[in-house]
Design a protein around this motif. Structure first.
Motif, PDB file in Angstrom:
ATOM      1  N   VAL A  58       0.857  -1.182   0.000  1.00 50.22           N
ATOM      2  CA  VAL A  58       0.000   0.000   0.000  1.00 50.22           C
ATOM      3  C   VAL A  58       0.895   1.235   0.000  1.00 50.22           C
ATOM      4  N   TYR A  59       0.704   2.110  -0.986  1.00 50.79           N
ATOM      5  CA  TYR A  59       1.394   3.399  -0.950  1.00 50.79           C
ATOM      6  C   TYR A  59       0.655   4.285   0.041  1.00 50.79           C
ATOM      7  N   THR A  60       1.390   4.920   0.924  1.00 47.69           N
ATOM      8  CA  THR A  60       0.767   5.823   1.885  1.00 47.69           C
ATOM      9  C   THR A  60       1.260   7.237   1.620  1.00 47.69           C
ATOM     10  N   GLY A  61       0.379   8.080   1.134  1.00 45.51           N
ATOM     11  CA  GLY A  61       0.742   9.448   0.826  1.00 45.51           C
ATOM     12  C   GLY A  61       0.555  10.400   1.979  1.00 45.51           C
ATOM     13  N   ALA A  62       0.065   9.903   3.112  1.00 45.65           N
ATOM     14  CA  ALA A  62      -0.246  10.776   4.242  1.00 45.65           C
ATOM     15  C   ALA A  62       0.993  11.455   4.825  1.00 45.65           C
ATOM     16  N   LEU A  63       2.168  10.900   4.588  1.00 40.46           N
ATOM     17  CA  LEU A  63       3.380  11.533   5.099  1.00 40.46           C
ATOM     18  C   LEU A  63       3.594  12.910   4.483  1.00 40.46           C
ATOM     19  N   SER A  81      13.675  13.897   0.565  1.00 38.51           N
ATOM     20  CA  SER A  81      12.218  13.758   0.583  1.00 38.51           C
ATOM     21  C   SER A  81      11.869  12.280   0.625  1.00 38.51           C
ATOM     22  N   ARG A  82      10.679  11.974   1.111  1.00 35.18           N
ATOM     23  CA  ARG A  82      10.276  10.612   1.386  1.00 35.18           C
ATOM     24  C   ARG A  82       9.255  10.082   0.378  1.00 35.18           C
ATOM     25  N   ARG A  83       9.303   8.787   0.098  1.00 36.56           N
ATOM     26  CA  ARG A  83       8.304   8.084  -0.696  1.00 36.56           C
ATOM     27  C   ARG A  83       7.924   6.831   0.072  1.00 36.56           C
ATOM     28  N   PRO A  84       6.830   6.885   0.850  1.00 37.50           N
ATOM     29  CA  PRO A  84       6.508   5.752   1.724  1.00 37.50           C
ATOM     30  C   PRO A  84       5.714   4.638   1.037  1.00 37.50           C
ATOM     31  N   VAL A  85       5.994   3.416   1.429  1.00 34.98           N
ATOM     32  CA  VAL A  85       5.238   2.239   0.990  1.00 34.98           C
ATOM     33  C   VAL A  85       5.126   1.311   2.180  1.00 34.98           C
TER      34      VAL A  85
END
Length: 103
Positions: A58-63, A81-85
């Motif tokens: 799941v990609y989480t863009g809330a960060l 910068s961050r790219r969360p998964v």
């Protein structure tokens, strides 16, 4: 498990400062976009690999909603910068049914 890919321009900045070289290109929008796209592609490849092993992701863009707080929590220096998964566990297999993995 929560994985975060980082577009790391700070490392390049630090190397330039260490060698007394001014890197004007770090301020360019294109440089930021390339670093961000590279991080996103790495995250996408990890998702494909996780899927091949039977995991879902799941990609989480809330960060992106609180970038300063996230950077502080992760102890990230400026220019990163961050790219969360978030990889998730493989789906549970109900008893009496056979499942196969996609190839």
């Amino acid at each position: 498990m929560f994985l975060i890919w980082v577009a790391d321009l700070a490392h390049v900045h630090d190397i330039g400062a260490e060698r007394n070289i001014e890197l004007d290109g770090l301020a360019f929008t294109e440089t930021f976009l390339i670093a961000t796209i590279d991080a996103a592609l790495a995250a996408q490849n990890a998702c494909v690999a996780a899927d091949s092993l039977g995991f879902s992701t799941v990609y989480t863009g809330a960060l992106r909603n609180h970038p300063a707080e996230v950077a502080t929590e992760l102890n990230l220096p400026r220019h990163r910068s961050r790219r969360p998964v978030r990889p998730e566990s493989p789906p549970a297999r109900p008893s009496g049914r056979s499942w196969h993995r996609r190839r």
